[in-house]
Design an enzyme around this catalytic site. Sequence first.
Site, short mmCIF file in Angstrom:
data_model
loop_
_atom_site.label_atom_id
_atom_site.label_comp_id
_atom_site.label_asym_id
_atom_site.label_seq_id
_atom_site.Cartn_x
_atom_site.Cartn_y
_atom_site.Cartn_z
N GLU A 1 36.11 -19.52 -15.64
CA GLU A 1 35.42 -20.18 -14.52
C GLU A 1 34.71 -19.22 -13.57
O GLU A 1 35.08 -19.11 -12.39
CB GLU A 1 36.41 -21.06 -13.74
CG GLU A 1 37.08 -22.13 -14.59
CD GLU A 1 37.94 -23.09 -13.77
OE1 GLU A 1 37.99 -22.97 -12.54
OE2 GLU A 1 38.57 -23.97 -14.38
N GLU B 1 40.90 -26.35 -20.63
CA GLU B 1 41.71 -26.94 -19.58
C GLU B 1 41.31 -28.39 -19.38
O GLU B 1 40.11 -28.69 -19.33
CB GLU B 1 41.52 -26.24 -18.22
CG GLU B 1 42.13 -24.88 -18.10
CD GLU B 1 41.94 -24.27 -16.70
OE1 GLU B 1 41.79 -25.02 -15.72
OE2 GLU B 1 41.96 -23.03 -16.63
#
Length: 463
Positions: free
Chosen positions: A178, A368
């Site tokens: 991320e 995720e």
Amino acid sequence: MTAETITTREAGSPGLAFPDGFVWGAATAAYQIEGAAAEDGRGPSIWDTFSKVPGNVADGHTGDVACDHYHRYAEDVRLMTELGLAAYRFSVAWPRILPAGAGRVNAAGLDFYDRLVDELLAHGIAPYATLYHWDLPQALEDAGGWAVRDTAARFADYAAVVHERLGDRVRTWTTLNEPWVASFLGYCSGVHAPGRRDPAAAFRAAHHLLLGHGLATQALRAGGAAEIALTLNLSPVIQVDGGEREATLVDGLMNRQFLDPALRGRYPEDVLDVAARHGGLGHIRDGDLAVVHQPIDLLGINYYNPSFVSAAPAEPANPAFPGTEGIRFEPPTGPTTAMDWPIEPGGLETLLVRLSRDYPEVGLLVTENGAAFDDRPDGDRVHDDDRIGYLDGHLRAAHAAITAGADLRGYLVWSLLDNFEWAYGYHKRFGIVYVDFETRRRVPKDSALWYRDVIARNGLGSA
Ligand code: IFM
């Protein structure tokens, strides 16, 4: 991803089988679970520093002890085995390996991941290692952090050190987790470490993270790494008042700013326009994008929810999105998780189909997906039907995307354990395994037992 609609599916759906070889797993990250923050030579990271400043993290929580996974990793691997996980995604703490970010290697830090990897393999679980999940060594932040170019080179050096030790047993490597969060929450809105509020630094950080990804990918390939991934947090952006301009800009800043350089070797023009107005483009040097654009095997997708925006001329820019004056980020109107994030499984289908259409050359892996709810133990059980519903819905969406042609190879639930949820401390529980933060006792929630059954049948039962 813009001006798209999100598919809604009925609850009470039929059983669904996933393709043979579909990888089922769970994910965690070092600072969120390990603890042992000052043990065995680990140096301080930006999250150690940030979490100790009053007001930065709810109730002054820190990752000093967290789930104590550093000492309890064998118990955690046993839990994974009971669930039947095929893969476990963990992150390596850079400051455990290089306490000052560069220079001296800390052998004890490498030894820990050595033990963890061996334990996983002994139980038939594939280790998926992520090299950067936000715990930059503080010494590198003191030298300018991701806002300076040198950090990208230091990251590649660190990647090579870790790969040299674990590369004989770890096949699947993720460079970054991320980078949007690391750059825009860390350097622009300041709600994450290092807590800076400087849009120009955030654009520089984003570029240097991407450069670090490219350099580390080269180092991993040179070392013979089998499978390399980049993990992005991606969110379909929906314009609620029907227009498209505002959604397109937010999509550029959050999604295409990372997708296009990594997978196409160029920045989107709309992102360059905003960056040019926030500090300029001098940090992007000739040849950088060729380095960033390395062939990778997998795109890791962290999906939690779509974003909703509308045109609102008087609105100031969102603190995490420079250049978004006149755009309102709309609050959710439907069901939400404990994070107040909208529950929209169809967003995952939209996203996967869009990615496989726009970036067909890369395999997809959900690295995720999951939800925080206010779980409470009931004796030896934790009844979390809301999480089961969330996961079931998202797996149905993933299946629909596969049926539509998306090359989705696996799904890793976030998270194996309740853990340190960054600025929210231990107040938000994402685990399928409950952790009592007084005793560190682990209790598989009902969702863990449900997930075990999903894995065993390689699909969903009828509901
Ligand atoms: O806990 C985080 C994780 O570290 C990165 N992705 C989102 C999760 C939930 O906020």
